[in-house]
Enzyme design. Structure first.
Site, PDB file in Angstrom:
ATOM      1  N   LYS A  98       4.577   5.388   5.142  1.00  0.00           N
ATOM      2  CA  LYS A  98       3.972   3.964   5.175  1.00  0.00           C
ATOM      3  C   LYS A  98       3.788   3.263   6.488  1.00  0.00           C
ATOM      4  O   LYS A  98       3.525   2.097   6.750  1.00  0.00           O
ATOM      5  CB  LYS A  98       4.546   3.070   4.262  1.00  0.00           C
TER       6      LYS A  98
ATOM      7  N   ARG B  90      12.849  -1.919 -10.188  1.00  0.00           N
ATOM      8  CA  ARG B  90      11.361  -1.903 -10.419  1.00  0.00           C
ATOM      9  C   ARG B  90      10.971  -1.502 -11.531  1.00  0.00           C
ATOM     10  O   ARG B  90      11.954  -1.139 -12.533  1.00  0.00           O
ATOM     11  CB  ARG B  90      10.971  -0.517  -9.273  1.00  0.00           C
TER      12      ARG B  90
ATOM     13  N   PRO C 142       0.741  -1.072   0.045  1.00  0.00           N
ATOM     14  CA  PRO C 142      -0.033   0.011   0.047  1.00  0.00           C
ATOM     15  C   PRO C 142       0.753   1.317   0.008  1.00  0.00           C
ATOM     16  O   PRO C 142       2.155   1.370   0.588  1.00  0.00           O
ATOM     17  CB  PRO C 142      -0.657  -0.009   1.350  1.00  0.00           C
ATOM     18  N   GLU C 143       0.449   2.485  -0.720  1.00  0.00           N
ATOM     19  CA  GLU C 143       1.177   3.467  -0.705  1.00  0.00           C
ATOM     20  C   GLU C 143       0.651   4.539   0.429  1.00  0.00           C
ATOM     21  O   GLU C 143      -0.451   4.266   1.336  1.00  0.00           O
ATOM     22  CB  GLU C 143       0.940   4.193  -1.935  1.00  0.00           C
TER      23      GLU C 143
ATOM     24  N   ARG D   8      14.517   8.835  10.301  1.00  0.00           N
ATOM     25  CA  ARG D   8      15.038   8.079   9.212  1.00  0.00           C
ATOM     26  C   ARG D   8      14.116   8.212   7.949  1.00  0.00           C
ATOM     27  O   ARG D   8      14.510   7.556   6.978  1.00  0.00           O
ATOM     28  CB  ARG D   8      15.440   6.487   9.512  1.00  0.00           C
TER      29      ARG D   8
END
Ligand SMILES: [Zn+2]
Length: 271
Positions: A52, A259, A2-3, A121
């Protein structure tokens, strides 16, 4: 995976269902039993999302951190929870609503220092209310030779955008996925950042990813709606060899940083 818009939707939903009251927390599967016992019966103060990552802030400076990863999934409902089926890592209930979490990559408790470290981070989130994140991201992008697509998907540079939003934002900006970060000008970046903010905010509201301008919607173009498990109307994502919605050129695809990248060689000339 999921974004970020999905995680922000979950944060809003969980706030609505559980915040402000004590929550019964358990781990039917047992893998989170110790953590669940630590927050069981505490008041859930608030929820938040950073990219996320989902955060549930409990009284007593304890925060539940969840990252769904590829397989994690929340389900919820009204009333008392059903008998636990399968690997329920986390269960929350308050008499009126229940929620189950299965298969997350991360489900852990963090203290305030660990929460700070998590935020540190992660890069700025286009869905954050404050709008100064773009400046920070630009500094990191500007000094890199890596492809812009890879930089935008690097969660330490921009948190929350995934392959679909990144692919589509690059199309809307007329940039190839492979353009090097250092070639980006500040005005172009500002436009991309604002575009991501707008697109992802719409995603939070609608619960799906739509990235086409109104003149390229199916009804405006007299074409059939897109059929894809991701839903939503997009320009190039997973549209290999189909005609570009703007110019008709077949959409290209290739691997960039392991990707799949998608682009239109006519509409995205800058490389
Ligand atoms: Zn095109």
């Amino acid at each position: 995976m999921p974004e970020g818009h999905t995680i922000h939707r979950l944060a809003e939903r969980h706030r609505k269902l559980f915040a402000g009251r004590p929550v019964a927390v358990s781990s039917p599967q047992g893998r989170f039993a110790a953590g669940a016992a630590q927050v069981d019966g505490r008041v859930l103060l608030d929820t938040a999302a950073h990219g996320k990552h989902l955060l549930h802030q409990y009284e007593g400076d304890v925060t539940l951190h969840v990252h769904l990863g590829l397989y994690g999934k929340f389900t919820d409902g009204d009333g008392d929870p059903p008998s636990a089926v399968g690997e329920v890592r986390l269960r929350m209930a308050n008499g009126e609503h229940w929620l189950d979490l299965r298969g997350p990559t991360a489900c852990e408790l963090l203290d305030p220092l660990q929460v700070d470290a998590l935020h540190a981070r992660l890069g700025p989130d286009p869905l954050a209310e404050e709008d100064d994140g773009g400046v920070k991201a630009f500094k990191a992008i500007k000094k890199s030779d890596r492809p812009l697509m890879a930089l935008l998907m690097d969660q330490s540079i921009v948190a929350g955008a995934g392959l679909i939003y990144v692919t589509e934002a690059l199309f809307r900006a007329g940039l190839r996925p492979t353009v090097a970060g250092r070639r980006l000008t500040r005005p172009r970046w500002d436009a991309i950042w604002q575009d991501l903010r707008t697109l992802m905010r719409t995603g939070v509201e609608d619960g799906r990813i739509d990235t086409v301008h109104s003149i390229h919607l199916p009804e405006a173009m007299g074409r059939a709606p897109r059929v894809d498990r991701h839903g939503g109307e997009v320009y190039v994502y997973r549209r290999t060899n189909q005609p570009c919605l703007v110019c008709g050129t077949p959409v290209q695809t290739a691997e960039v940083n392991a990707r799949n990248a998608y682009w239109c060689r006519v509409c995205q000339r800058t490389r």
